[in-house]
Design an enzyme around this catalytic site. Sequence first.
Site, mmCIF file in Angstrom:
data_model
loop_
_atom_site.group_PDB
_atom_site.id
_atom_site.type_symbol
_atom_site.label_atom_id
_atom_site.label_comp_id
_atom_site.label_asym_id
_atom_site.label_seq_id
_atom_site.Cartn_x
_atom_site.Cartn_y
_atom_site.Cartn_z
ATOM 1 N N CYS A 1 -83.814 -21.826 -59.758
ATOM 2 C CA CYS A 1 -83.216 -22.149 -61.059
ATOM 3 C C CYS A 1 -82.323 -23.386 -60.972
ATOM 4 O O CYS A 1 -82.820 -24.496 -60.825
ATOM 5 C CB CYS A 1 -82.485 -20.934 -61.629
ATOM 6 N N HIS B 1 -85.482 -16.275 -60.891
ATOM 7 C CA HIS B 1 -84.485 -15.794 -59.922
ATOM 8 C C HIS B 1 -85.031 -14.665 -59.054
ATOM 9 O O HIS B 1 -84.808 -13.493 -59.360
ATOM 10 C CB HIS B 1 -83.243 -15.284 -60.661
ATOM 11 N N GLU C 1 -83.895 -13.596 -56.437
ATOM 12 C CA GLU C 1 -82.788 -12.897 -55.775
ATOM 13 C C GLU C 1 -82.196 -11.787 -56.643
ATOM 14 O O GLU C 1 -81.361 -11.023 -56.160
ATOM 15 C CB GLU C 1 -81.685 -13.906 -55.395
#
Lengths: 199, 301
Positions: free
Chosen positions: A86, A177, A179
């Site tokens: 991002c 994302h 994560e």
Amino acid sequence: MTLEVGVVAVQGDVSEHGDAARRAAANHGEEAVVHEVRSAGVVPDCDLLLLPGGESTAISRLLEREGIDEEIVAHVAAEKPVLATCAGLIVASRDARDERVETLGLVDATVDRNAFGRQVDSFEAPLDVTGLDEPFPAVFIRAPLIDEVGDGVDVLASWDGKPVAVRDGPVVGTSFHPELTADARIHDLAFFENAEAAL
Amino acid sequence: MTETDIEDLKRGTDLVKRGFARMQKGGVIMDVVNAEQARIAEDAGAVAVMHLEAVPADIRKRGGVARMADPGTIDEIIEEVSIPVMGKVRIGHRKEAEIMEVAGADMIDESEVLTPADDKYHIDKRDFTAPFVCGARNLGEALRRIDEGAAMIRTKGEAGTGDVNQAVHHQRTIKSEIRKLEGMNHEERVMWAREHEAPRELVHETAEMGRLPVVNFAAGGIATPADAALMMYHECDGIFVGSGIFGAEDPEKMGRAIVDAVNNHDDPERLEEIASNIGAGMKGEANADLPEEEQLQGRGN
């Protein structure tokens, strides 16, 4: 073996990336030692590097103020793996078409910031990614889209005809994302396919 | 590779709303009243700006009813900056929140700085696509707000005073209550939930994680780089600065210094450089001198 993992930590979702890197390493029977990078001098000792999500204007300003930007460029010049997500992808790109963001030119691509609109337009969706058997649960938050990619760039995933995950040599960049969920497959893809060549 | 189905998307989920808050971590969110201030804030390195009609210190001086700002101004701010733009609404004022969401606010602050519209209930935030942040003085209050749908918690502190001591007090209280929960067994945690009017599932979740299940910022009285570093030392995820930037002698320098102080909060030598020669901070008003009826933190529970 032990992998030294640097997470650029000037701003953004740092701890999430550290956890994801540990999960990906554990899947390969390895241990990741995570270093938060807030000042110069840490990146040169790292095998792998993560550029997290956050606000690209704030991140790029702090990378420059702290002198971390040049160390990241040197890390990639040495063919060591990087995963940029991002805001991290925006900072890593060749051009973000916005003078407020100082890009590092690690990924030969131009990006459009906030390409989906405001936060109410942010979303999650299953995404097909080259190299993964099952769709990846992708979370797009005020996400950028990749607009143009250079010849040496592989597109790993697209959304509505635009690239959202790319690989350029040792660097993997995603506009979503990976994560934010417990699924470490993108970290795996970025680090362990590349890492074998680099280490 | 099969084709990704672009219809198969979900907006406004907890993951997306809480994820937005996570992207703000390690950052400074600055109060602004117009586009010009928003520009200064973005240039200083703010991760987001919070739009309101007047900064808390001016609301205190002015008195009267404090309401949501003109949504037309938020348009101008959105045009001016690329970082997220947040807006404050009154506690319990669902219509102000709906207007703010349509106006394009990336996050809505249901804030005690404004005059509460409802003396009993907060907004049911679960129905909104935009994420919310709410203030809290202790863990029970924080978990009630999360249960209502808040995607981010901030300390209430005492807004507009420039005195950090209530923010410290609230953050210490939350952390201390979490440490106590961690040492409790299942039935003790259930009892704690009853005594503190906190949702039971969230009590267990917090105890297991050893932290709030959403991002936890500091707010209310932060006025200097050292104040910001202090709140990071107390394990806040980031900082809201209200009157502290534009109430300072030199807002550009103060804004930048507070951003740098958050990044270098654990390095005293860098903090000394950062805090030097930045002009005077806001004058402020000590919390100890404030009569209870002038305190904002008691609004909403």
